[in-house]
Design a protein around this motif. Structure first.
Motif, PDB file in Angstrom:
ATOM      1  N   SER A   1      10.516  10.608  -7.491  1.00 37.29           N
ATOM      2  CA  SER A   1      11.355   9.774  -6.627  1.00 37.29           C
ATOM      3  C   SER A   1      11.353  10.174  -5.145  1.00 37.29           C
ATOM      4  N   PRO A   2      11.284  11.468  -4.788  1.00 34.59           N
ATOM      5  CA  PRO A   2      11.246  11.776  -3.346  1.00 34.59           C
ATOM      6  C   PRO A   2      10.033  11.173  -2.649  1.00 34.59           C
ATOM      7  N   VAL A   3       8.872  11.242  -3.316  1.00 32.66           N
ATOM      8  CA  VAL A   3       7.651  10.697  -2.716  1.00 32.66           C
ATOM      9  C   VAL A   3       7.694   9.170  -2.699  1.00 32.66           C
ATOM     10  N   ILE A   4       8.224   8.575  -3.770  1.00 32.21           N
ATOM     11  CA  ILE A   4       8.321   7.110  -3.827  1.00 32.21           C
ATOM     12  C   ILE A   4       9.235   6.593  -2.728  1.00 32.21           C
ATOM     13  N   LEU A   5      10.367   7.249  -2.537  1.00 29.22           N
ATOM     14  CA  LEU A   5      11.302   6.814  -1.503  1.00 29.22           C
ATOM     15  C   LEU A   5      10.739   7.011  -0.099  1.00 29.22           C
ATOM     16  N   ALA A   6       9.911   8.038   0.070  1.00 28.50           N
ATOM     17  CA  ALA A   6       9.239   8.220   1.364  1.00 28.50           C
ATOM     18  C   ALA A   6       8.303   7.046   1.634  1.00 28.50           C
ATOM     19  N   GLY A   7       7.597   6.601   0.605  1.00 30.19           N
ATOM     20  CA  GLY A   7       6.737   5.428   0.756  1.00 30.19           C
ATOM     21  C   GLY A   7       7.539   4.175   1.029  1.00 30.19           C
ATOM     22  N   ALA A   8       8.699   4.044   0.365  1.00 28.38           N
ATOM     23  CA  ALA A   8       9.559   2.880   0.600  1.00 28.38           C
ATOM     24  C   ALA A   8      10.076   2.871   2.036  1.00 28.38           C
ATOM     25  N   ARG A   9      10.385   4.056   2.566  1.00 25.36           N
ATOM     26  CA  ARG A   9      10.849   4.143   3.949  1.00 25.36           C
ATOM     27  C   ARG A   9       9.768   3.689   4.923  1.00 25.36           C
ATOM     28  N   VAL A  10       8.546   4.168   4.701  1.00 34.46           N
ATOM     29  CA  VAL A  10       7.425   3.755   5.555  1.00 34.46           C
ATOM     30  C   VAL A  10       7.229   2.243   5.479  1.00 34.46           C
TER      31      VAL A  10
ATOM     32  N   GLU B   1      16.343   3.597   9.321  1.00 35.35           N
ATOM     33  CA  GLU B   1      15.852   4.951   9.077  1.00 35.35           C
ATOM     34  C   GLU B   1      16.987   5.849   8.588  1.00 35.35           C
ATOM     35  N   GLY B   2      18.141   5.760   9.234  1.00 30.92           N
ATOM     36  CA  GLY B   2      19.284   6.545   8.804  1.00 30.92           C
ATOM     37  C   GLY B   2      19.773   6.149   7.421  1.00 30.92           C
ATOM     38  N   ALA B   3      19.751   4.841   7.136  1.00 31.38           N
ATOM     39  CA  ALA B   3      20.185   4.370   5.820  1.00 31.38           C
ATOM     40  C   ALA B   3      19.283   4.902   4.717  1.00 31.38           C
ATOM     41  N   PHE B   4      17.985   4.957   4.977  1.00 29.90           N
ATOM     42  CA  PHE B   4      17.056   5.474   3.973  1.00 29.90           C
ATOM     43  C   PHE B   4      17.258   6.962   3.741  1.00 29.90           C
ATOM     44  N   SER B   5      17.631   7.686   4.775  1.00 27.93           N
ATOM     45  CA  SER B   5      17.929   9.107   4.594  1.00 27.93           C
ATOM     46  C   SER B   5      19.106   9.295   3.648  1.00 27.93           C
ATOM     47  N   LEU B   6      20.133   8.451   3.803  1.00 32.15           N
ATOM     48  CA  LEU B   6      21.294   8.527   2.920  1.00 32.15           C
ATOM     49  C   LEU B   6      20.933   8.102   1.497  1.00 32.15           C
ATOM     50  N   ILE B   7      20.124   7.040   1.381  1.00 37.68           N
ATOM     51  CA  ILE B   7      19.706   6.563   0.059  1.00 37.68           C
ATOM     52  C   ILE B   7      18.900   7.631  -0.661  1.00 37.68           C
ATOM     53  N   THR B   8      18.028   8.311   0.077  1.00 37.06           N
ATOM     54  CA  THR B   8      17.209   9.366  -0.525  1.00 37.06           C
ATOM     55  C   THR B   8      18.085  10.495  -1.054  1.00 37.06           C
TER      56      THR B   8
ATOM     57  N   ALA C   1       0.067  10.938   0.014  1.00 36.27           N
ATOM     58  CA  ALA C   1       1.393  10.359   0.177  1.00 36.27           C
ATOM     59  C   ALA C   1       1.681  10.088   1.649  1.00 36.27           C
ATOM     60  N   GLN C   2       2.359   8.963   1.901  1.00 36.88           N
ATOM     61  CA  GLN C   2       2.717   8.611   3.268  1.00 36.88           C
ATOM     62  C   GLN C   2       4.195   8.908   3.464  1.00 36.88           C
ATOM     63  N   SER C   3       4.517   9.580   4.573  1.00 35.51           N
ATOM     64  CA  SER C   3       5.914   9.916   4.841  1.00 35.51           C
ATOM     65  C   SER C   3       6.204   9.771   6.320  1.00 35.51           C
TER      66      SER C   3
ATOM     67  N   PRO D   1       0.791  -1.249   0.000  1.00 35.94           N
ATOM     68  CA  PRO D   1       0.000   0.000   0.000  1.00 35.94           C
ATOM     69  C   PRO D   1       0.813   1.282   0.000  1.00 35.94           C
ATOM     70  N   PRO D   2       1.807   1.464   0.894  1.00 34.86           N
ATOM     71  CA  PRO D   2       2.549   2.738   0.856  1.00 34.86           C
ATOM     72  C   PRO D   2       3.360   2.922  -0.420  1.00 34.86           C
ATOM     73  N   LEU D   3       3.881   1.843  -0.970  1.00 31.98           N
ATOM     74  CA  LEU D   3       4.642   1.954  -2.212  1.00 31.98           C
ATOM     75  C   LEU D   3       3.732   2.341  -3.373  1.00 31.98           C
ATOM     76  N   PHE D   4       2.582   1.705  -3.456  1.00 33.37           N
ATOM     77  CA  PHE D   4       1.657   2.002  -4.551  1.00 33.37           C
ATOM     78  C   PHE D   4       1.106   3.418  -4.440  1.00 33.37           C
ATOM     79  N   SER D   5       0.604   3.773  -3.257  1.00 31.89           N
ATOM     80  CA  SER D   5      -0.037   5.082  -3.094  1.00 31.89           C
ATOM     81  C   SER D   5       0.951   6.226  -3.263  1.00 31.89           C
ATOM     82  N   ASN D   6       2.173   6.068  -2.755  1.00 30.86           N
ATOM     83  CA  ASN D   6       3.161   7.139  -2.888  1.00 30.86           C
ATOM     84  C   ASN D   6       3.660   7.278  -4.328  1.00 30.86           C
ATOM     85  N   THR D   7       3.822   6.162  -5.008  1.00 28.85           N
ATOM     86  CA  THR D   7       4.218   6.246  -6.418  1.00 28.85           C
ATOM     87  C   THR D   7       3.148   6.948  -7.225  1.00 28.85           C
ATOM     88  N   TYR D   8       1.899   6.575  -7.002  1.00 27.69           N
ATOM     89  CA  TYR D   8       0.794   7.201  -7.731  1.00 27.69           C
ATOM     90  C   TYR D   8       0.743   8.702  -7.436  1.00 27.69           C
TER      91      TYR D   8
END
Length: 238
Positions: A150-159, A213-220, A236-238, A109-116
């Protein structure tokens, strides 16, 4: 002996820091991360292309909104138990598959909704300009909309990933793995004598979640094109 002393004693036991022994924290950490990363990658492969396609053609808005609501309502523990019960009912191996399916359902759900949401809020003028230069539709999706979203998609991936990391620990209740959650479940099984193991396991899960959480910040920072910032969107979920 107080709980702190019990925890220190437990941490000092033989093979507690082994990479190859199941009693080792490094071994369980790798196990925890392997299942978490696999779940996120499978969910990304299923959710992102579908959401990218639907958002590009402005279809599936109801599906995206539904994904947001489902993602907020699904009980993690209930899903794990449900898929474990179904697997055992139909004589399917319950060691990994039920937990993996539950994690996949949680991550979608978070990946789909944030990508959309990320693709929909790309400026139409930008897309039209790229189309005017001869870009085909698939090129617009992959070379324009996907990077800008990509910023919104990665936020969904983090969640999704943090939810998955937390749920892997819960999964230790119904399977032999469970990563770091194995210590919490085994500690409860020991009763009062397992307090140190429970505390150590809980701390290990929290530390792992913070590191993720820290790793995702670096990846983003690494993946998001320079100059882009995370836009605000109610879906979008963040």
């Amino acid at each position: 002996m107080n709980i702190i002393d019990e925890t220190v004693k437990w941490l000092g036991e033989p093979n507690r820091w082994s990479w190859t022994d199941k009693a080792g924290i490094p071994y369980r950490t790798v196990e925890h991360l392997e299942l978490s990363v696999l779940s996120l990658l499978l969910a990304a492969l299923l959710a992102i292309p579908a959401a990218l396609f639907l958002a590009h053609y402005r279809r599936g808005a109801f599906l995206a909104a539904t994904a947001v609501n489902i993602g907020r309502a699904i009980p993690s523990f209930g899903l794990v138990v449900l898929f474990w019960f179904l697997a055992s009912r139909f004589d399917i191996d319950t060691s990994v598959l039920p937990l993996l399916v539950a994690l996949l359902v949680l991550a979608l759900p978070p990946l789909f909704s944030n990508t959309y949401a990320g693709v929909v809020q790309v400026e139409p003028e930008t897309v039209d300009a790229a189309r005017g230069t001869g870009f085909r539709e698939w090129q617009l999706m992959l070379r324009v909309e996907l990077p800008l979203a990509s910023p919104v998609i990665l936020a969904g991936a983090r969640v999704a990933f943090l939810q998955v990391v937390a749920t892997v620990a819960i999964g230790a209740i119904v399977n032999d793995g469970g990563g770091l959650g194995r210590y919490i479940v085994d500690g409860f099984a020991l009763g009062a004598s397992g307090r140190g193991e429970i505390l150590a396991g809980g701390i290990a899960v929290v530390i792992l979640a913070l590191l993720c959480e820290g790793a995702f910040s670096l990846i983003t920072r690494w993946l998001v094109p320079r100059g882009l910032s995370l836009p605000r969107n109610p879906h979008a979920q963040s």
